[in-house]
Write a protein that holds these residues in place. Structure first.
Motif, PDB file in Angstrom:
ATOM      1  N   ILE A   1       0.250  -1.143  -0.315  1.00  0.00           N
ATOM      2  CA  ILE A   1       0.316   0.089   0.515  1.00  0.00           C
ATOM      3  C   ILE A   1       0.102   1.210  -0.235  1.00  0.00           C
ATOM      4  O   ILE A   1       0.555   2.246  -0.421  1.00  0.00           O
ATOM      5  N   PHE A   2       2.159   1.129   0.952  1.00  0.00           N
ATOM      6  CA  PHE A   2       3.223   2.302   0.684  1.00  0.00           C
ATOM      7  C   PHE A   2       3.505   2.503  -0.129  1.00  0.00           C
ATOM      8  O   PHE A   2       3.759   3.670  -0.466  1.00  0.00           O
ATOM      9  N   ALA A   3       4.594   1.668  -1.004  1.00  0.00           N
ATOM     10  CA  ALA A   3       4.859   1.380  -2.056  1.00  0.00           C
ATOM     11  C   ALA A   3       3.496   2.259  -2.805  1.00  0.00           C
ATOM     12  O   ALA A   3       4.087   3.001  -4.022  1.00  0.00           O
ATOM     13  N   ALA A   4       2.918   2.199  -3.515  1.00  0.00           N
ATOM     14  CA  ALA A   4       1.659   2.725  -4.289  1.00  0.00           C
ATOM     15  C   ALA A   4       1.529   4.729  -4.041  1.00  0.00           C
ATOM     16  O   ALA A   4       1.724   5.052  -4.608  1.00  0.00           O
ATOM     17  N   TYR A   5       1.531   4.947  -2.215  1.00  0.00           N
ATOM     18  CA  TYR A   5       1.546   6.257  -2.376  1.00  0.00           C
ATOM     19  C   TYR A   5       3.107   7.119  -2.227  1.00  0.00           C
ATOM     20  O   TYR A   5       2.947   8.252  -2.838  1.00  0.00           O
ATOM     21  N   GLU A   6       4.357   6.072  -2.209  1.00  0.00           N
ATOM     22  CA  GLU A   6       5.813   7.102  -2.475  1.00  0.00           C
ATOM     23  C   GLU A   6       5.726   7.027  -4.291  1.00  0.00           C
ATOM     24  O   GLU A   6       6.206   7.642  -4.460  1.00  0.00           O
ATOM     25  N   LYS A   7       4.680   6.184  -5.103  1.00  0.00           N
ATOM     26  CA  LYS A   7       4.803   6.190  -6.616  1.00  0.00           C
ATOM     27  C   LYS A   7       3.979   7.523  -6.412  1.00  0.00           C
ATOM     28  O   LYS A   7       4.236   8.287  -7.616  1.00  0.00           O
ATOM     29  N   ALA A   8       2.889   7.818  -5.805  1.00  0.00           N
ATOM     30  CA  ALA A   8       2.158   9.069  -6.618  1.00  0.00           C
ATOM     31  C   ALA A   8       2.862  10.062  -5.777  1.00  0.00           C
ATOM     32  O   ALA A   8       1.979  11.476  -5.559  1.00  0.00           O
ATOM     33  N   HIS A   9       3.063  10.398  -4.861  1.00  0.00           N
ATOM     34  CA  HIS A   9       3.796  11.326  -4.083  1.00  0.00           C
ATOM     35  C   HIS A   9       5.599  10.922  -4.460  1.00  0.00           C
ATOM     36  O   HIS A   9       6.395  10.731  -3.528  1.00  0.00           O
ATOM     37  N   PRO A  10       6.309  11.623  -5.649  1.00  0.00           N
ATOM     38  CA  PRO A  10       7.886  11.679  -5.043  1.00  0.00           C
ATOM     39  C   PRO A  10       8.428  12.876  -4.545  1.00  0.00           C
ATOM     40  O   PRO A  10       7.172  13.403  -3.593  1.00  0.00           O
ATOM     41  N   GLY A  11       9.699  11.958  -4.037  1.00  0.00           N
ATOM     42  CA  GLY A  11      10.121  12.749  -2.518  1.00  0.00           C
ATOM     43  C   GLY A  11       9.829  12.011  -0.788  1.00  0.00           C
ATOM     44  O   GLY A  11      10.068  12.767  -0.055  1.00  0.00           O
ATOM     45  N   VAL A  12       8.894  11.458  -0.824  1.00  0.00           N
ATOM     46  CA  VAL A  12       8.020  11.151   0.137  1.00  0.00           C
ATOM     47  C   VAL A  12       8.603   9.258   0.055  1.00  0.00           C
ATOM     48  O   VAL A  12       7.558   8.332  -0.716  1.00  0.00           O
ATOM     49  N   LYS A  13       8.705   8.691   1.221  1.00  0.00           N
ATOM     50  CA  LYS A  13       9.207   7.095   1.921  1.00  0.00           C
ATOM     51  C   LYS A  13       8.433   6.910   3.001  1.00  0.00           C
ATOM     52  O   LYS A  13       8.698   8.147   3.580  1.00  0.00           O
ATOM     53  N   VAL A  14       8.191   6.112   3.213  1.00  0.00           N
ATOM     54  CA  VAL A  14       6.975   5.575   4.412  1.00  0.00           C
ATOM     55  C   VAL A  14       7.542   4.433   4.822  1.00  0.00           C
ATOM     56  O   VAL A  14       8.153   2.955   3.910  1.00  0.00           O
ATOM     57  N   ASP A  15       8.282   4.543   5.882  1.00  0.00           N
ATOM     58  CA  ASP A  15       9.596   3.680   6.726  1.00  0.00           C
ATOM     59  C   ASP A  15       7.714   2.844   7.709  1.00  0.00           C
ATOM     60  O   ASP A  15       7.614   2.972   9.495  1.00  0.00           O
ATOM     61  N   PHE A  16       7.432   1.575   7.052  1.00  0.00           N
ATOM     62  CA  PHE A  16       6.200   1.331   8.341  1.00  0.00           C
ATOM     63  C   PHE A  16       7.469   0.062   9.630  1.00  0.00           C
ATOM     64  O   PHE A  16       7.951  -0.779   9.270  1.00  0.00           O
ATOM     65  N   LYS A  17       7.116  -0.125  10.424  1.00  0.00           N
ATOM     66  CA  LYS A  17       7.192  -0.507  12.009  1.00  0.00           C
ATOM     67  C   LYS A  17       6.421  -1.140  12.123  1.00  0.00           C
ATOM     68  O   LYS A  17       5.316  -0.473  12.625  1.00  0.00           O
ATOM     69  N   ALA A  18       6.992  -2.762  12.838  1.00  0.00           N
ATOM     70  CA  ALA A  18       5.444  -2.994  13.279  1.00  0.00           C
ATOM     71  C   ALA A  18       5.797  -3.712  14.275  1.00  0.00           C
ATOM     72  O   ALA A  18       7.246  -4.761  14.630  1.00  0.00           O
TER      73      ALA A  18
END
Length: 430
Positions: A58-75
């Motif tokens: 899901i967050f890979a899709a967000y990153e693709k649509a928002h260049p310059g933003v990376k999401v680091d998901f921690k569980a």
């Protein structure tokens, strides 16, 4: 998500090892604009270890649509998450976007002044009021998070086992009891319950007996003070579980929820009362299993007009930390989580009923559970209304039902102790 919501479903529990807090600091590589010079890395924390792969997608899709933003998901491990999150939000190495609890369990985080109010930034108009209530501060009424999922109670059943017995999903209490009797005679466990994990028992109570106490109607009565938990219909609903104990696993209070799930997916139990959050775990455990779902019919003596119901609640909201160095980018991400695009991904990848209205469900069981709630939904009362103080309604009833099944207390005593406990802090609405 409820305390299951604390197992790996609650299975919702105890999954994975806690990651070191020092490894989870938000990146300092970006600025508050969410872009600009270099990447902005947003740290997102969750207790859903079992969903990490889905969130990465899901967050890979967000990153693709928002260049310059990376999401680091921690569980993190669900049973340790509350403490980890409180420490993170109080320090300088916490998440930009924390997954937070809902309803009463959200209030401690709100009171710590750790979250950014989202009023005017996210639009939750048109959402289920029961869902939106999960995201608000009780005292100030402000929105502090975006709800992720709508969980529902459900009775799962093994379609092959039912077919072999010549049975269909019951639509009357007599049919339900006849099915239980038939399966018991055939050497199967009719209803797989894991009563060792007391947090599951209020959910089992909703699945088996919500119509007996009156569902949504009783919520209106008990929250306004016209009735309380000593009401005869509520007491009778608790007794339903004792009456059905003979159809549960032997020594049921020694059976963990994961054991109950295994009984079901191994074909040794015909039915499993649980939540919509269980679906992905059950499907993964036995992909070839034909699973069905149904609403348990009203038991005898249910209030006039009572019908089968599906209890629901919001679970797993996302918020913005006040200490985030990337507050605008974090708010943009959480705002996106209120869109249908994100909600559809939750349904498709996380296999949850999205909190976002209008989402379509490819999985027929997820679709049926969602439709059941829309058509005949009621609140998971002890979670939505009786978790705003201590002792909470879910804790009291869970431990009380354990004692009921052990033979140490009757339904009247369990109900009286629930009523006395919540009245130490609960005040009826005017």
């Amino acid at each position: 998500m409820t305390r299951r919501t604390h197992r790996s479903i609650a299975s919702v529990v105890a999954l994975g090892a806690a990651l070191a807090l020092t490894a989870c600091a938000p990146s300092s590589g970006g600025d508050d604009s969410g872009g600009g010079s270099g990447d902005t890395t947003l740290s997102v924390w969750s207790w859903r270890v079992e969903d990490k792969a889905a969130y990465d997608t899901i967050f890979a899709a967000y990153e693709k649509a928002h260049p310059g933003v990376k999401v680091d998901f921690k569980a993190f491990k669900a049973t340790e998450y509350n403490k980890i999150l409180a420490t993170g939000l109080a320090g300088s190495d916490g998440p930009d976007v924390p997954q937070v609890r809902s309803y009463g369990q959200l209030q401690t985080t709100v009171a710590s002044d750790s979250l950014v109010p989202l009023d005017g930034k996210v639009d939750l108009s048109g959402w289920d009021e029961n869902v939106v209530a999960s995201a608000k501060g009780k005292e100030d009424g402000k929105i502090y998070s975006v709800p992720l999922a709508r969980q529902t109670t459900v009775m799962f059943y093994n379609q092959d086992v039912f077919d072999k017995a010549g049975l269909e999903a019951p639509t009357t209490w007599d049919e339900f009891m006849a099915a239980n009797t038939k399966f018991a005679a055939d050497g199967l466990t009719p209803i797989a319950v894991g009563a060792k994990d007391d947090w599951t028992l209020p959910i089992v109570h909703e699945v088996l007996a919500a119509p007996r106490f009156g569902g949504k109607t009783f919520q209106d009565e008990v929250t306004t003070g016209s009735k309380d938990f000593t009401d005869p219909d509520w007491v009778a609903s608790v007794k339903v579980l004792k009456d059905l104990e003979k159809f549960m696993p032997k020594n049921v209070t020694g059976v963990a929820i994961t054991d109950a799930q295994t009984l079901f997916t191994a074909g040794k139990a015909a039915m499993l009362p649980g939540g919509s959050y269980d679906l992905a775990v059950l499907q993964k455990a036995n992909p070839a299993m034909k699973i069905g779902v149904f609403q348990v019919p009203p038991p005898p003596g249910s209030p006039s007009g009572a019908t089968a119901t599906t209890a629901g609640w919001a679970d797993g909201n996302f918020a913005v930390s006040k200490k985030s160095k990337n507050q605008k980018a974090a708010t943009d991400l959480v705002t996106w989580m209120s869109t249908k695009e994100f909600g559809q991904m939750v349904a498709d990848d996380v296999k949850q009923i999205s909190a976002v209205p209008g989402v379509e469900y490819k999985d027929p069981l997820l679709k049926q559970m969602s439709e059941n709630y829309v058509k005949s939904g009621s609140p998971y009362l002890l979670l939505t209304d009786f978790r705003y103080g201590s002792p909470s309604g879910t804790d009291l009833l869970g431990k009380g039902i354990q004692q009921l099944l052990l033979g140490g207390k009757d339904a009247s005593t369990v109900s009286k102790e629930l009523d006395t406990g919540v009245k130490t802090w609960f005040k009826p609405a005017a």
